[in-house]
Write a protein that holds these residues in place. Structure first.
Motif, short mmCIF file in Angstrom:
data_model
loop_
_atom_site.label_atom_id
_atom_site.label_comp_id
_atom_site.label_asym_id
_atom_site.label_seq_id
_atom_site.Cartn_x
_atom_site.Cartn_y
_atom_site.Cartn_z
N GLU A 1 -1.33 2.42 -18.70
CA GLU A 1 -0.71 2.79 -17.42
C GLU A 1 -1.61 3.77 -16.66
O GLU A 1 -1.78 3.65 -15.45
CB GLU A 1 0.66 3.43 -17.66
N GLU B 1 -4.36 1.85 -15.09
CA GLU B 1 -3.87 1.12 -13.91
C GLU B 1 -3.68 2.06 -12.72
O GLU B 1 -4.02 1.73 -11.59
CB GLU B 1 -2.56 0.40 -14.24
N VAL B 2 -3.13 3.24 -12.98
CA VAL B 2 -2.93 4.22 -11.91
C VAL B 2 -4.27 4.66 -11.34
O VAL B 2 -4.43 4.78 -10.12
CB VAL B 2 -2.10 5.43 -12.42
N LYS C 1 -7.00 2.91 -11.30
CA LYS C 1 -7.52 1.80 -10.50
C LYS C 1 -6.83 1.76 -9.14
O LYS C 1 -7.46 1.56 -8.11
CB LYS C 1 -7.29 0.45 -11.22
N GLU C 2 -5.51 1.96 -9.14
CA GLU C 2 -4.76 1.95 -7.89
C GLU C 2 -5.19 3.10 -6.99
O GLU C 2 -5.34 2.92 -5.77
CB GLU C 2 -3.25 2.04 -8.19
N LEU D 1 -8.44 2.15 -5.42
CA LEU D 1 -8.22 1.17 -4.34
C LEU D 1 -7.65 1.86 -3.10
O LEU D 1 -8.06 1.57 -1.97
CB LEU D 1 -7.28 0.06 -4.81
N LEU D 2 -6.70 2.77 -3.32
CA LEU D 2 -6.10 3.48 -2.19
C LEU D 2 -7.11 4.40 -1.51
O LEU D 2 -7.09 4.53 -0.27
CB LEU D 2 -4.87 4.26 -2.65
N ARG E 1 -9.20 2.18 0.59
CA ARG E 1 -8.43 1.80 1.78
C ARG E 1 -8.38 2.96 2.77
O ARG E 1 -8.48 2.76 3.98
CB ARG E 1 -7.02 1.39 1.35
#
Length: 167
Positions: free
Chosen positions: A93, A96-97, A99-100, A103-104, A107
């Motif tokens: 987890e 994954e966080v 990675k997110e 990505l954010l 962005r």
């Protein structure tokens, strides 16, 4: 009680030796380079080895800092196995966080660049609008001056013609 990786490997070998009748996989204690992830499969029930294990957890998470790496479980302790599973799930987890977040952040950079571009275009548009207003005012002033000069020229022609006609 914490076990070392070698102790865990020995326990696994002993456990595998006890299951001679099953298709247990041989576990070696050969060194694996630190940059290569190692996967270990285990099961808490006594199901045959020919079915794939439901929970296969990586022993190492290469992208995870050393102090956050899950410690190998004591395979004789159900509680240790559960803690190891939970730690692996939390590590996944966490990955994954991260990675997110990456990505954010990417962005965010894209949106900031677009905002800067829009602000630049807005400033360009505002500059063009200001320049247009100034040129429009200058054009109006020049037209008024032209009209006044044309009227003055007409008056001077009339005066000149009167002088020419009276002489």
């Amino acid at each position: 009680m914490m076990e070392t990786i070698e102790d865990s490997a020995e326990n696994l070998l002993e456990h595998a030796d006890k299951r001679v009748g099953s298709s247990a996989h041989m576990i070696t204690t050969a060194r694996v380079p630190a940059d290569k992830p190692v996967r270990i499969a285990f099961s808490l029930n006594d199901s045959p080895d020919d079915t794939p294990p439901e929970n296969t957890f990586p022993l190492a998470f290469p992208e995870l800092e050393q102090q956050l790496q899950p410690l190998p479980p004591c395979h004789d302790s159900t509680e240790s196995m559960e803690v190891f599973k939970q730690h692996c799930q939390i590590a996944e987890e966490y990955h994954e966080v991260k990675k997110e977040i990456a990505l954010l952040e990417e962005r965010k950079k894209e949106l900031i660049a677009r905002l800067e571009q829009a602000e630049k275009e807005s400033m360009d548009a505002a500059q063009l609008a200001k320049e247009y207003a100034e040129l429009t005012e200058e054009n109006r002033t020049l037209k008024l001056a032209q009209t006044q000069c044309a009227e003055q020229l007409e008056k001077l022609r009339i005066q000149y013609q009167k002088r020419q006609g009276s002489s």
